[in-house]
Design a protein around this motif. Structure first.
Motif, PDB file in Angstrom:
ATOM      1  N   LYS A 279      -5.002   4.002  -9.089  1.00 13.93           N
ATOM      2  CA  LYS A 279      -6.073   4.826  -8.515  1.00 13.93           C
ATOM      3  C   LYS A 279      -5.582   5.658  -7.332  1.00 13.93           C
ATOM      4  N   SER A 280      -4.753   5.053  -6.505  1.00 10.22           N
ATOM      5  CA  SER A 280      -4.274   5.775  -5.320  1.00 10.22           C
ATOM      6  C   SER A 280      -3.057   6.656  -5.596  1.00 10.22           C
ATOM      7  N   LEU A 281      -2.360   6.409  -6.698  1.00  6.25           N
ATOM      8  CA  LEU A 281      -1.122   7.146  -6.984  1.00  6.25           C
ATOM      9  C   LEU A 281      -1.260   8.184  -8.093  1.00  6.25           C
ATOM     10  N   LYS A 282      -2.373   8.197  -8.795  1.00  4.41           N
ATOM     11  CA  LYS A 282      -2.515   9.094  -9.939  1.00  4.41           C
ATOM     12  C   LYS A 282      -2.454  10.567  -9.537  1.00  4.41           C
ATOM     13  N   SER A 283      -2.785  10.885  -8.279  1.00  4.80           N
ATOM     14  CA  SER A 283      -2.732  12.280  -7.832  1.00  4.80           C
ATOM     15  C   SER A 283      -1.303  12.823  -7.793  1.00  4.80           C
ATOM     16  N   SER A 284      -0.320  11.926  -7.710  1.00  7.49           N
ATOM     17  CA  SER A 284       1.083  12.348  -7.663  1.00  7.49           C
ATOM     18  C   SER A 284       1.692  12.509  -9.052  1.00  7.49           C
TER      19      SER A 284
ATOM     20  N   HIS B 116      -1.095   0.316  -8.589  1.00  6.19           N
ATOM     21  CA  HIS B 116      -1.834   1.166  -7.640  1.00  6.19           C
ATOM     22  C   HIS B 116      -2.222   2.490  -8.297  1.00  6.19           C
TER      23      HIS B 116
ATOM     24  N   ASN C  11       0.831  -1.204   0.000  1.00  9.74           N
ATOM     25  CA  ASN C  11       0.000   0.000   0.000  1.00  9.74           C
ATOM     26  C   ASN C  11       0.868   1.256   0.000  1.00  9.74           C
TER      27      ASN C  11
ATOM     28  N   SER D  78       1.945   5.002  -0.374  1.00  7.24           N
ATOM     29  CA  SER D  78       1.290   6.307  -0.403  1.00  7.24           C
ATOM     30  C   SER D  78       1.889   7.146  -1.530  1.00  7.24           C
ATOM     31  N   SER D  79       1.229   8.225  -1.871  1.00  9.12           N
ATOM     32  CA  SER D  79       1.744   9.120  -2.919  1.00  9.12           C
ATOM     33  C   SER D  79       3.103   9.680  -2.526  1.00  9.12           C
TER      34      SER D  79
END
Length: 569
Positions: free
Chosen positions: A283-288, A281, A244, A246-247
Motif C-alpha cells: 500500500k505504501s510502496l505501490k506509488s513507486s 508494504h 517502514n 519509504s518509496s
C-alpha cells in the motif's frame, strides 16, 4: 600510484555528478554517500552499455561523457558542490583513530592496485572483454572466439568506460576504488555505532576486517568486490528501514540490487529483498511502481541485449534459453559443454566421477575439499548452521529474512556452480554478524581493526604464493608493491607474454607462446585465443571460429566442419 590517484579523482567527480543528477531526476532523497555514488556509477554503466551496442568506448565516448559531465556540473552546481563539502565534513568528523585507519587502508589499497593483478580470470577474459569494448564495443558472436567472453559483466562495461584506454593502457583499478568507498562507508557507520549502539551499524563497521580476503581481487577488474561491498550496503538499508520503508528508500534498494545483478547474476537472490518489501508494504510502496518498472526494464533490456549480441542467446549460460537464434549463436553442444564444466568445476571432478556421484556424495566431496576451497566451504555451511543461534540474542525479524535469502543463495549455487567465492558475500556478512555479538566495545574493535591491517601490510609488500593453500592449478603468487610503481602502475596483465599469429580458415588470430594455461589470452592483441583451445574444439566438436566478414566489428560464428564422426570430450 600517482597516475591511478589522478584517474580516481576524475572518476570520483564523474560518478558523483551522475549520482547527483540521478538523485535529483529520480527524486530519491539519498542520505548515504555510497548509495549516491553507486547510483551514479550504475547510471553511467547503463549509458556506457547502451553506447557499446552501437560503438566503441573510446575517445568518442569520453568526449561525449565530458560534455555531459560539464552540463550536469552546471545544471546541479550547488547540489554536487554541497555533496563534496558534506563528504569532507564526514571525513573530518571521524575520530582520530578512524581517520588515521582510513588513510592507512587507502594507501594500502592504492599500493595494491598499482601492483601486478592477481586474479587468474584477468588473464583469461577480463582484459580481453574490456579491450573489445574499448576497440569495437559489443561484437556479435564474440563468444564463438572464446566462450569465457560470453561472461561479460556489467562491471567490465563500467571499467571499460573509465579506463581511458586511448590515453594510457595501465588503468584497470575501478574495483580498488569501489572497495575504498566501501571502507569509507564502514568507518562512518562505525563512528555512528559508537554513538547509537545500533547493531547493523556495527556489522557494517566491521567490514574492513574482511579486507584481507578482498585485497586479492582489487588489482584486477573483478566483479566479486562490487558484490561483496554492495551486499553490506543492501543489507544495511534493508535492516535500517525494515519496519517502514519509504518509496525513496525502496527505489534505492531496488537500484542497488539491479546494479549488483548486472555486475554478477550469481547474486540473484538479493532480488528477493525489494520483492519482499513490495509485497509486505504494498500500500505504501505501490506509488513507486512506475520507477521500479523503468529501472527493471532498463537493466533487463541491457542484460538481454548484451547476451543476444555477444552470445546469440538471451541468457548465458542456460539450458532453458539455448538455441540457434542467429547465425552467430553459440552452438548448443558447446554451450552444454560449458554448462556441464561449470557444474563440475566446484567439485574438482571428472565427468565420469561427477555422473557417478549422488547429490549427498557431491556435497561431502565439496565439503571435504582440501586447502582454501574446503576451508571456505566448511565455513559457509558452519555459519549457516550457527546463525539461528545468533537470533536468540538478535530479535529483529529483518535479520531472519536476510538469513533465509542466504540459505536460498546457497541452494541455488549447488544447482549451478558451488564455488565458495559465489557465496563469499554471505560468509563475510554472517562472519561480521557473529563477531558483532562478542566484540562490541570501542577499544576491542579498534584492536581488531589494527590486527586485521597487519596481514594487509604483509600481502602488499611481501611476495606470497597461495598455491600451497589452493586447489586451483593456476593460483598465482600474490603481487607485491615495488618502488617503480610509485608513479606508474604495473601493466594490466601479470605476464609479459609474446604472441604468434595463427590462421584458421578466414580467421587470423594471436595465440600466446610458451604458456600452460589452456584458457589464457592475457593482454594479447585482438583477436587473441589459445591455438590449443581452437584445436580442441576442432577435434572434439568439429567446430572452428570464423569471422562473419573481413571487419572484426561484424563478429564471429562457429563453422561446422564436414565430418560425421564425433568424439566425446
Amino acid at each position: 600510484m600517482l597516475l591511478i590517484l589522478i584517474s580516481w579523482l576524475y572518476i570520483a567527480w564523474t560518478i558523483h555528478l551522475w549520482g547527483t543528477a540521478g538523485n535529483h531526476v529520480l527524486r530519491l532523497k539519498i542520505s548515504l554517500p555510497i548509495v549516491q555514488t553507486t547510483t551514479g556509477l550504475a547510471l553511467l554503466t547503463f549509458f556506457a552499455g547502451t553506447w557499446s551496442i552501437f560503438g566503441r568506448l573510446h575517445w568518442e565516448f569520453h568526449s561525449i561523457l565530458l560534455v555531459l559531465n560539464l552540463i550536469i556540473a552546471w545544471r546541479y552546481s550547488s547540489e554536487w558542490i554541497t555533496g563534496i563539502r558534506q563528504t569532507i565534513h564526514r571525513f573530518t568528523s571521524l575520530n582520530l583513530f578512524l581517520k588515521s585507519y582510513f588513510i592507512g587502508i587507502a594507501v594500502l589499497i592504492l599500493a595494491q592496485c598499482a601492483s601486478a593483478p592477481y586474479v587468474i580470470d584477468n588473464e583469461s577474459y577480463y582484459l580481453q572483454n574490456i579491450k573489445w569494448l574499448n576497440e569495437y564495443g559489443m561484437v556479435k558472436g564474440l563468444i564463438n572466439l572464446h566462450f569465457f567472453l560470453g561472461q561479460l559483466s556489467g562491471w567490465h562495461i563500467a571499467q571499460s568506460a573509465l579506463n581511458f584506454s586511448f590515453l594510457y593502457d595501465r588503468f584497470n583499478d575501478l574495483s580498488a576504488l569501489f572497495l575504498l568507498y566501501g571502507v569509507f562507508f564502514s568507518v562512518q557507520q562505525l563512528q555512528q555505532y559508537f554513538e547509537s549502539g545500533k547493531r547493523h551499524q556495527l556489522i557494517v563497521g566491521l567490514f574492513p576486517l574482511t579486507s584481507v580476503l578482498l585485497f586479492q581481487f582489487i588489482s584486477a577488474p573483478s566483479p566479486d568486490v562490487v558484490v561483496y561491498v554492495l551486499t553490506f550496503v543492501i543489507f544495511f538499508l534493508f535492516v535500517e528501514h525494515y519496519a517502514n520503508p519509504s518509496s525513496e528508500v525502496f527505489i534505492q534498494l531496488t537500484l542497488l540490487v539491479l546494479f549488483t545483478l548486472f555486475v554478477k547474476n550469481t547474486a540473484m537472490t538479493l532480488a528477493l529483498l525489494p520483492a519482499y518489501w513490495f509485497v509486505v508494504h504494498f500500500k505504501s510502496l505501490k506509488s513507486s511502481f512506475p520507477k521500479i518498472v523503468l529501472l527493471c526494464s532498463l537493466t533487463l533490456g541491457l542484460f538481454v541485449a548484451k547476451n543476444l549480441i555477444i552470445c546469440g542467446v538471451p541468457v548465458f549460460p542456460s539450458k532453458l534459453f539455448s538455441g540457434n537464434y542467429f547465425d552467430y549463436s553459440l552452438p548448443v553442444e558447446i554451450e552444454h559443454f560449458y554448462y556441464e564444466e561449470l557444474k563440475k568445476y566446484g567439485y574438482f571432478l571428472t565427468t565420469e566421477n561427477y555422473d557417478s556421484f549422488s547429490k549427498w556424495e557431491l556435497f561431502l566431496r565439496w565439503l571435504q575439499l582440501p586447502k582454501m576451497n574446503g576451508l571456505f566451504n566448511k565455513l559457509g555451511i558452519a555459519l549457516l548452521l550457527i546463525a539461528p543461534v545468533f537470533f536468540l540474542k538478535i530479535k529483529e525479524k529483518a535479520y531472519r529474512v536476510l538469513y533465509f535469502v542466504l540459505l536460498i543463495q546457497m541452494g541455488l549455487l549447488f544447482a549451478t556452480s558451488p564455488q565458495y567465492r559465489f557465496f563469499m558475500n554471505g560468509i563475510l556478512w554472517l562472519g561480521c554478524l557473529g563477531v558483532s555479538l562478542f566484540f562490541y566495545k570501542r577499544k576491542t574493535i579498534h584492536t581488531l581493526l589494527l590486527i586485521s591491517a597487519i596481514p594487509l601490510l604483509v600481502f602488499v609488500f611481501v611476495p606470497v604464493n597461495l598455491n600451497r593453500f589452493s586447489n586451483y592449478k593456476f593460483m598465482l603468487a600474490l603481487s607485491h608493491f615495488e618502488s617503480e610503481y610509485i608513479i606508474s602502475p604495473h601493466a594490466n596483465s601479470k605476464y609479459d607474454m609474446t604472441f604468434e599469429k595463427v590462421s584458421e580458415g578466414n580467421l587470423e588470430y594471436y595465440s600466446p607462446i610458451n604458456h600452460d594455461f589452456f584458457w589464457g589470452t592475457y593482454n594479447g592483441p585482438l583477436p587473441t585465443v589459445n591455438k590449443d583451445q581452437v584445436e580442441y574444439f576442432k577435434t572434439y566438436f568439429h567446430l572452428i571460429p570464423q569471422q562473419r566478414s573481413t571487419d572484426l566489428k561484424d563478429g564471429f560464428y562457429s563453422k561446422k566442419l564436414p565430418h560425421d564422426a564425433k568424439r566425446t570430450p
